[in-house]
Design an enzyme around this catalytic site. Structure first.
Site, PDB file in Angstrom:
ATOM      1  N   LYS A  83       0.842  -1.204   0.000  1.00  0.00           N
ATOM      2  CA  LYS A  83       0.000   0.000   0.000  1.00  0.00           C
ATOM      3  C   LYS A  83       0.868   1.241   0.000  1.00  0.00           C
ATOM      4  O   LYS A  83       0.643   2.176  -0.778  1.00  0.00           O
ATOM      5  CB  LYS A  83      -0.923   0.019   1.228  1.00  0.00           C
ATOM      6  CG  LYS A  83      -2.140  -0.864   1.066  1.00  0.00           C
ATOM      7  CD  LYS A  83      -2.882  -1.042   2.374  1.00  0.00           C
ATOM      8  CE  LYS A  83      -3.953  -2.108   2.233  1.00  0.00           C
ATOM      9  NZ  LYS A  83      -4.539  -2.542   3.477  1.00  0.00           N
ATOM     10  N   GLN A 126      -5.146  -1.237   9.506  1.00  0.00           N
ATOM     11  CA  GLN A 126      -5.094  -2.585   8.928  1.00  0.00           C
ATOM     12  C   GLN A 126      -5.754  -3.604   9.865  1.00  0.00           C
ATOM     13  O   GLN A 126      -5.434  -3.655  11.054  1.00  0.00           O
ATOM     14  CB  GLN A 126      -3.620  -2.958   8.679  1.00  0.00           C
ATOM     15  CG  GLN A 126      -3.421  -4.302   8.033  1.00  0.00           C
ATOM     16  CD  GLN A 126      -3.930  -4.360   6.594  1.00  0.00           C
ATOM     17  OE1 GLN A 126      -3.724  -3.442   5.812  1.00  0.00           O
ATOM     18  NE2 GLN A 126      -4.615  -5.433   6.260  1.00  0.00           N
ATOM     19  N   ASP A 150     -11.363   3.155   3.764  1.00  0.00           N
ATOM     20  CA  ASP A 150     -11.790   1.756   3.696  1.00  0.00           C
ATOM     21  C   ASP A 150     -13.312   1.661   3.526  1.00  0.00           C
ATOM     22  O   ASP A 150     -13.835   0.608   3.167  1.00  0.00           O
ATOM     23  CB  ASP A 150     -11.400   1.024   4.998  1.00  0.00           C
ATOM     24  CG  ASP A 150     -10.224   0.087   4.801  1.00  0.00           C
ATOM     25  OD1 ASP A 150      -9.936  -0.267   3.641  1.00  0.00           O
ATOM     26  OD2 ASP A 150      -9.594  -0.282   5.813  1.00  0.00           O
TER      27      ASP A 150
END
Ligand code: NAD
Length: 295
Positions: A53, A97, A120
């Site tokens: 990422k 995460q 997200d």
């Protein structure tokens, strides 16, 4: 008949290139989108994701802020970091995460992220926006899956769509996106009766289960678009005879060779939905950066 393969790798590369181009245009106006990624602990798969990422964020011309916290971080300390990132004007997107260590409640952390930085798309405000057809940040994996469907079947109106899996991360938002495109949507899950029969009516079949090759060729309607979200690591049979071969390999939730003989189009694993997820994360960061500045 052999299904058209949907090349997620190439489609993701094209999306990243578009994001990079728009990021350059924003930079010319003095706007530099920034993505903060928070990793708690040492989960090996998560470390690889976070590294990828960060690299792709920088490649797209955005700023990447990485926060690595020890596995014994308290929930209070993580919430304090999220609050700092919420208040930091250089940060347009925040990603914590998952999975998180047992002492931290993931839902509490998700709800602490400012919805306009929730790249997200897991915050209940963004889930609600998706469900009510309002603009917002959409979870990256289903967003990417939808883009892949669009490359082979742009008009979905009236089609039967079946999504296997009802997680907040993939199954539910995927179903919402298909509903918004006027599909007749069925969400199947672990309690669904006669799953093969349910799948057989799907013009668009999305598998997001986490069970290697569960969906067989005879579950698929001839000509259907099949999107395989599953990522499963299984023993590699080649390793039994060849010591140089990798011990494990990745497979999806769909028995690929069988499905290819029936489907109209299908995503491979790897190289299908997977690469779209990070590309959509970058697209979401760009969207958040623009929305926060009223661009
Ligand atoms: P999850 O475990 O949260 O959800 C799995 C869903 O599958 C559940 O809703 C459950 O009801 C359903 N299910 C389980 N067993 C079933 C069965 N026998 N029949 C029918 N339904 C069944 O998983 P998730 O986070 O939604 O992820 C699903 C899969 O997608 C996993 O393999 C995961 O690794 C993969 N994934 C891939 C990406 C990507 O970037 N490609 C991103 C997220 C998840």
């Amino acid at each position: 008949m052999s299904a058209t393969p949907i090349d997620g790798k190439a489609i993701a590369a094209a999306l990243r290139a578009r994001v990079a181009e728009e990021t350059r245009a924003l930079a010319a106006r003095g706007v530099h989108p920034g993505l903060a990624v928070v990793l708690v602990g040492e989960d090996p798969a998560s470390r690889v994701y976070v590294r990828n990422k960060a690299a792709q964020t920088v490649e797209a011309g955005m700023r990447s802020f990485e926060h690595r916290l020890p596995a014994d971080t308290t929930q209070a300390d993580l919430l304090a970091l999220v609050a700092t990132l919420n208040a930091d004007d250089d940060v347009d997107g925040i990603l914590v995460q998952l999975p998180l260590p047992a002492q931290i409640d993931a839902q509490t952390v998700i709800e602490a992220i400012a919805p306009d930085k929730d790249v997200d798309g897991f915050h209940p405000v963004n889930a609600g926006r998706l469900a009510t057809g309002m603009p917002g940040l959409v979870p990256c994996t289903p967003l990417g899956a939808m883009m892949l469907i669009d490359t082979v079947r742009p008009d979905l109106s009236g089609l039967e769509a079946v999504v296997i899996g009802r997680s907040n991360i993939v199954g539910k938002p995927m179903a919402q996106l298909l509903l918004a495109r006027s599909c007749t949507v069925t969400i199947a899950h672990s309690r669904t009766r006669d799953l093969p029969d349910v799948c057989r009516r799907a013009d668009v079949l999305v598998a997001a289960v986490g069970r290697p090759e569960m969906v067989r060729g005879d579950w698929i309607k001839p000509g259907a678009v099949v999107i395989d979200v599953g990522i499963n690591r299984v023993p590699n049979p080649a390793a039994e005879h060849d010591p140089a071969a990798k011990k494990t390999r990745l497979v999806g939730d769909v028995a690929f060779a069988e499905a290819c003989a029936v489907a109209g189009a299908i995503t491979p694993v790897p190289g299908g939905v997977g690469p779209m997820t990070i590309a959509c994360l970058l697209a979401n960061t760009l969207q958040a950066a623009k929305a926060r500045r009223g661009i």
